[in-house]
Enzyme design. Sequence first.
Site, PDB file in Angstrom:
ATOM      1  N   TYR A  42       0.855  -1.194   0.000  1.00  0.00           N
ATOM      2  CA  TYR A  42       0.000   0.000   0.000  1.00  0.00           C
ATOM      3  C   TYR A  42       0.882   1.232   0.000  1.00  0.00           C
ATOM      4  CZ  TYR A  42      -5.037   0.155  -0.038  1.00  0.00           C
ATOM      5  OH  TYR A  42      -6.329   0.190  -0.464  1.00  0.00           O
ATOM      6  N   GLU A  96      -0.348   4.812  -0.689  1.00  0.00           N
ATOM      7  CA  GLU A  96      -1.073   6.068  -0.933  1.00  0.00           C
ATOM      8  C   GLU A  96      -0.143   7.253  -0.775  1.00  0.00           C
ATOM      9  OE1 GLU A  96      -4.466   6.251   1.622  1.00  0.00           O
ATOM     10  OE2 GLU A  96      -5.706   5.049   0.281  1.00  0.00           O
ATOM     11  N   ASP A 142      -5.322  13.383 -25.611  1.00  0.00           N
ATOM     12  CA  ASP A 142      -5.469  12.007 -25.119  1.00  0.00           C
ATOM     13  C   ASP A 142      -4.873  11.101 -26.197  1.00  0.00           C
ATOM     14  OD1 ASP A 142      -6.240   9.475 -24.449  1.00  0.00           O
ATOM     15  OD2 ASP A 142      -8.343   9.964 -24.079  1.00  0.00           O
ATOM     16  N   THR A 196      -3.087   5.803 -22.131  1.00  0.00           N
ATOM     17  CA  THR A 196      -3.049   4.455 -21.575  1.00  0.00           C
ATOM     18  C   THR A 196      -1.642   3.926 -21.840  1.00  0.00           C
ATOM     19  OG1 THR A 196      -3.762   3.531 -23.676  1.00  0.00           O
ATOM     20  CG2 THR A 196      -5.487   3.938 -22.052  1.00  0.00           C
ATOM     21  N   LYS A 207      -1.826   0.033 -24.969  1.00  0.00           N
ATOM     22  CA  LYS A 207      -2.200  -0.091 -26.381  1.00  0.00           C
ATOM     23  C   LYS A 207      -0.920  -0.145 -27.216  1.00  0.00           C
ATOM     24  CE  LYS A 207      -6.715   1.824 -25.327  1.00  0.00           C
ATOM     25  NZ  LYS A 207      -7.708   2.900 -25.511  1.00  0.00           N
ATOM     26  N   ARG A 222      -1.781  -2.858 -18.327  1.00  0.00           N
ATOM     27  CA  ARG A 222      -3.016  -2.069 -18.368  1.00  0.00           C
ATOM     28  C   ARG A 222      -2.909  -0.952 -17.349  1.00  0.00           C
ATOM     29  NH1 ARG A 222      -5.799  -4.907 -21.638  1.00  0.00           N
ATOM     30  NH2 ARG A 222      -7.297  -3.236 -21.838  1.00  0.00           N
TER      31      ARG A 222
HETATM   32  C1  LIG Z   1      -8.688   3.313 -24.699  1.00  0.00           C
HETATM   33  C2  LIG Z   1      -8.900   4.772 -24.511  1.00  0.00           C
HETATM   34  C3  LIG Z   1      -9.128   5.343 -23.237  1.00  0.00           C
HETATM   35  C4  LIG Z   1      -9.476   4.558 -22.008  1.00  0.00           C
HETATM   36  O1  LIG Z   1      -8.773   3.559 -21.606  1.00  0.00           O
HETATM   37  P1  LIG Z   1      -9.276   2.482 -20.530  1.00  0.00           P
HETATM   38  O2  LIG Z   1      -7.984   2.036 -19.994  1.00  0.00           O
HETATM   39  O3  LIG Z   1     -10.045   1.476 -21.297  1.00  0.00           O
HETATM   40  O4  LIG Z   1     -10.122   3.187 -19.519  1.00  0.00           O
HETATM   41  C5  LIG Z   1      -9.180   6.715 -23.127  1.00  0.00           C
HETATM   42  N1  LIG Z   1      -9.056   7.510 -24.198  1.00  0.00           N
HETATM   43  C6  LIG Z   1      -8.886   7.004 -25.431  1.00  0.00           C
HETATM   44  C7  LIG Z   1      -8.761   7.937 -26.577  1.00  0.00           C
HETATM   45  C8  LIG Z   1      -8.821   5.633 -25.640  1.00  0.00           C
HETATM   46  O5  LIG Z   1      -8.686   5.147 -26.875  1.00  0.00           O
END
Ligand SMILES: *Cc1c(COP(=O)(O)O)cnc(C)c1O
Length: 416
Positions: free
Chosen positions: A53, A55, A199, A225, A228, A234
């Site tokens: 933990y 925090e 994003d 993220t 990807k 993740r």
């Molecule tokens: C995949 C994605 C997210 C969110 O990701 P999660 O980990 O599934 O919550 C946010 N913004 C964009 C543009 C994405 O493609």
Amino acid sequence: MDNINILKQDPILANIIKLEEKRQKEGLELIASENYVSSAVLEAMGSVLANKYSEGYSGKRYYGGNEIIDQAENLAIERAKKLFDAEHVNVQPLSGSPANLAVYMALIKPGDKVLGLSLDQGGHLSHGHPLNFSGLLYSIIPYVLDRETELIDMDELEKIAIIEKPKMIIAGFSAYSRNLDWKRFKKIADRVGAITFADIAHIAGLIAGKQIDNPVPIFDVVSTTTHKTLRGPRGAIIMCKEQFAKAIDRAVFPGVQGGPHDHITAAKAVAFGEALMPSFAEYSSQVIKNSQELAKQMQSLEYRIVSGGTDNHLFMVDLFGSKKITGKEAEHALDFVGISINKNMIPFDLRRPMDPSGIRLGTPAITTRGMKEKHMKIVAELIHKTLMSRDNDFILKNIKKEVIEFSLNFPVPGII
Ligand SMILES: *Cc1c(COP(=O)(O)O)cnc(C)c1O
């Protein structure tokens, strides 16, 4: 319980994992948001760092015994800063959506106006879906694509921005195959006094691999993220200019989250280390080459590709416009033969989200397995054959065998 492996202790679950390993090895993964992490990333995720933990932040924790965890988190931060040329990085966000929630919380107030790419044209849930926190708490004004070119209409975006005077402009997507003009976004935002938020969840790996322009030096805040194209665990990170650092950190913890997932933070550090290596630039370049070649092969089979092609790892196929096949029918048939894709709305789609006109294809995962341009012709042909025989189970079963045989030529990292 000690030192007993999962197979002995829990054969039921162990078998489920084995089945998923088999599915991943024998199938073709074309879902644009998926990838295969390395054995080193898997190992970090499965480490005892999961027990802690922590925090708070490095050096300022609410629990004791964090001197080692601090080292892992600092390493992840240092590597991310180097990778993206960032002034400040928070590596704790649990995933992309909670990261984006933290960005909204840090920078604007509920009810404030935000400009985001329309969801049915490639935007993400967290950019304003009516049932998502973003749509519920903020006043989201969508911007759209040009009907002819199917590219983001930047002139229209500028007009909307001048009329609406949003507090924040989001640049980013989940289903758009072209590069964004970061500088133009920034110029428009500066004109109306809006915060710039990129994003880059989908394209972070291609930016890290220096194949796509980096918005981090230009934008106020950038989230991504890590699972990807970036090929990590993740999770997510938020990068920002120093002036927003305090607000972002406070919004992540205690704003949105409690304790960070330290084993995942460690795996992020491993993945960033991998992305800093020259081989990752090669990987991300190959991802784009494969995507462009796969799009070309689909076009030669007379499928219309949205916007006519791709600059990144993904593209949308207008199946209904090309062959009168719906996205749902295609997803079903392709699933049957072991080819994973997702159905997707195309711009200005007249069909419903649950059975749209298109599918989205992406090459990050198959490129990790070692596929090159020459293999894209085979992938396109397997897709085409499946779609043409979608009502014939006998032929589909034979195609499934072909898919397995082809896929087994390419190893999946982390699976023996
Ligand atoms: C995949 C994605 C997210 C969110 O990701 P999660 O980990 O599934 O919550 C946010 N913004 C964009 C543009 C994405 O493609």
